[in-house]
Design a protein around this motif. Structure first.
Motif, PDB file in Angstrom:
ATOM      1  N   PHE A  54       0.839  -1.189   0.000  1.00  0.00           N
ATOM      2  CA  PHE A  54       0.000   0.000   0.000  1.00  0.00           C
ATOM      3  C   PHE A  54       0.873   1.237   0.000  1.00  0.00           C
ATOM      4  O   PHE A  54       2.078   1.170   0.239  1.00  0.00           O
ATOM      5  N   LEU A  55       0.259   2.370  -0.274  1.00  0.00           N
ATOM      6  CA  LEU A  55       0.922   3.663  -0.128  1.00  0.00           C
ATOM      7  C   LEU A  55       0.642   4.191   1.257  1.00  0.00           C
ATOM      8  O   LEU A  55      -0.396   3.869   1.861  1.00  0.00           O
ATOM      9  N   PHE A  56       1.541   5.013   1.756  1.00  0.00           N
ATOM     10  CA  PHE A  56       1.422   5.570   3.111  1.00  0.00           C
ATOM     11  C   PHE A  56       1.731   7.058   3.047  1.00  0.00           C
ATOM     12  O   PHE A  56       2.707   7.466   2.415  1.00  0.00           O
ATOM     13  N   VAL A  57       0.893   7.855   3.690  1.00  0.00           N
ATOM     14  CA  VAL A  57       1.128   9.295   3.819  1.00  0.00           C
ATOM     15  C   VAL A  57       1.092   9.635   5.304  1.00  0.00           C
ATOM     16  O   VAL A  57       0.136   9.286   6.001  1.00  0.00           O
ATOM     17  N   LEU A  74      -4.348   3.424   0.272  1.00  0.00           N
ATOM     18  CA  LEU A  74      -3.549   4.563   0.715  1.00  0.00           C
ATOM     19  C   LEU A  74      -3.852   4.765   2.190  1.00  0.00           C
ATOM     20  O   LEU A  74      -4.979   5.081   2.565  1.00  0.00           O
ATOM     21  N   VAL A  75      -2.850   4.540   3.025  1.00  0.00           N
ATOM     22  CA  VAL A  75      -2.989   4.667   4.473  1.00  0.00           C
ATOM     23  C   VAL A  75      -2.472   6.041   4.888  1.00  0.00           C
ATOM     24  O   VAL A  75      -1.381   6.445   4.489  1.00  0.00           O
ATOM     25  N   VAL A  76      -3.259   6.758   5.692  1.00  0.00           N
ATOM     26  CA  VAL A  76      -2.841   8.045   6.247  1.00  0.00           C
ATOM     27  C   VAL A  76      -2.732   7.856   7.752  1.00  0.00           C
ATOM     28  O   VAL A  76      -3.707   7.512   8.413  1.00  0.00           O
ATOM     29  N   GLY A 109       4.776  13.295   3.999  1.00  0.00           N
ATOM     30  CA  GLY A 109       5.645  12.484   3.159  1.00  0.00           C
ATOM     31  C   GLY A 109       4.876  11.274   2.642  1.00  0.00           C
ATOM     32  O   GLY A 109       3.975  10.769   3.307  1.00  0.00           O
ATOM     33  N   ILE A 110       5.226  10.821   1.445  1.00  0.00           N
ATOM     34  CA  ILE A 110       4.546   9.701   0.797  1.00  0.00           C
ATOM     35  C   ILE A 110       5.550   8.557   0.647  1.00  0.00           C
ATOM     36  O   ILE A 110       6.664   8.756   0.180  1.00  0.00           O
ATOM     37  N   PHE A 111       5.112   7.357   1.025  1.00  0.00           N
ATOM     38  CA  PHE A 111       5.969   6.183   1.014  1.00  0.00           C
ATOM     39  C   PHE A 111       5.188   4.994   0.483  1.00  0.00           C
ATOM     40  O   PHE A 111       3.961   5.028   0.444  1.00  0.00           O
ATOM     41  N   SER A 112       5.890   3.931   0.121  1.00  0.00           N
ATOM     42  CA  SER A 112       5.215   2.693  -0.240  1.00  0.00           C
ATOM     43  C   SER A 112       5.647   1.613   0.740  1.00  0.00           C
ATOM     44  O   SER A 112       6.763   1.613   1.238  1.00  0.00           O
ATOM     45  N   TRP A 113       4.731   0.703   1.040  1.00  0.00           N
ATOM     46  CA  TRP A 113       5.010  -0.390   1.956  1.00  0.00           C
ATOM     47  C   TRP A 113       4.704  -1.703   1.258  1.00  0.00           C
ATOM     48  O   TRP A 113       3.680  -1.799   0.594  1.00  0.00           O
ATOM     49  N   PRO A 114       5.536  -2.694   1.362  1.00  0.00           N
ATOM     50  CA  PRO A 114       6.733  -2.666   2.186  1.00  0.00           C
ATOM     51  C   PRO A 114       7.803  -1.766   1.584  1.00  0.00           C
ATOM     52  O   PRO A 114       7.877  -1.620   0.370  1.00  0.00           O
ATOM     53  N   PRO A 115       8.628  -1.158   2.456  1.00  0.00           N
ATOM     54  CA  PRO A 115       9.671  -0.259   1.941  1.00  0.00           C
ATOM     55  C   PRO A 115      10.750  -1.046   1.205  1.00  0.00           C
ATOM     56  O   PRO A 115      11.000  -2.204   1.508  1.00  0.00           O
TER      57      PRO A 115
END
Length: 184
Positions: free
Chosen positions: A13-16, A156-158, A176-182
């Motif tokens: 997922f994406l993470f913000v 997309l997890v906030v 900041g925007i990230f993807s998981w798993p990193p």
């Protein structure tokens, strides 16, 4: 910002991280048992994150499934992102598993290196949540969210910095925007 939009179905997922909160601006700790609002800067950061997502994901942004912690700072950030991307903000799901760690008496400590070492020490804050319980809760929510990824539907997890720390990011700026798993 780190962003990799090519997450495989059922695998991530994406993470913000939420935009700047009033406690972030005051440079004090606020855990999942404190609920500050976004500052005007935090609101602007959330809008910028949404535009960045739109630019990087293009038409795929319409397939984002928004999940946020139930805290105001994350709910506000998720709402702004949803509106900016033309998504229905009412469809955002709020997951307790992505709530920031409850810091009890450590809320209000200066957000400096000393308090960061204390938070990472493994000691349970008086009136707060144990690190292992927090880690287990976040990782269970992450596995659930990752399992929702589909070819045309990207979660997309906030959430907050502490949740991001558990997921593997040592540094994460507001919005900041990230993807998981990193990627390691």
């Amino acid at each position: 910002m780190t962003l990799e939009p090519s997450i495989a179905p059922g695998r991530g997922f994406l993470f913000v991280r939420h935009g700047e909160s009033t406690d972030n601006a005051r440079k004090i700790r606020s855990g999942g048992d404190v609920d500050p609002l976004l500052t005007p800067t935090g609101t602007r950061q959330a809008h910028e994150a949404a535009r960045h997502l739109q630019n990087r994901l293009g038409h795929r942004s319409s397939g984002l499934k928004l999940i946020a912690s139930p805290l105001r700072r994350t709910r506000e950030t998720a709402w702004i992102i949803a509106v900016e991307l033309g998504l229905d903000p009412e469809k955002t799901e709020f997951w307790e598993g992505f709530r920031e760690r409850r810091l009890g008496e450590w809320n209000g400590l200066p957000a400096d290196d000393a308090s960061q070492r204390l938070i990472r020490s493994g000691v349970t804050p008086p009136g707060g949540e144990a690190e292992d319980i927090f880690r287990d809760r976040v990782m269970e929510a992450a596995r659930r969210a990752a399992g929702l990824a589909e070819a045309d539907r990207l979660p997309l997890v906030v959430s907050s910095r502490g949740v991001g720390r558990i997921l593997g990011w040592s540094e994460m700026p507001n919005a900041g925007i990230f993807s998981w798993p990193p990627a390691f």
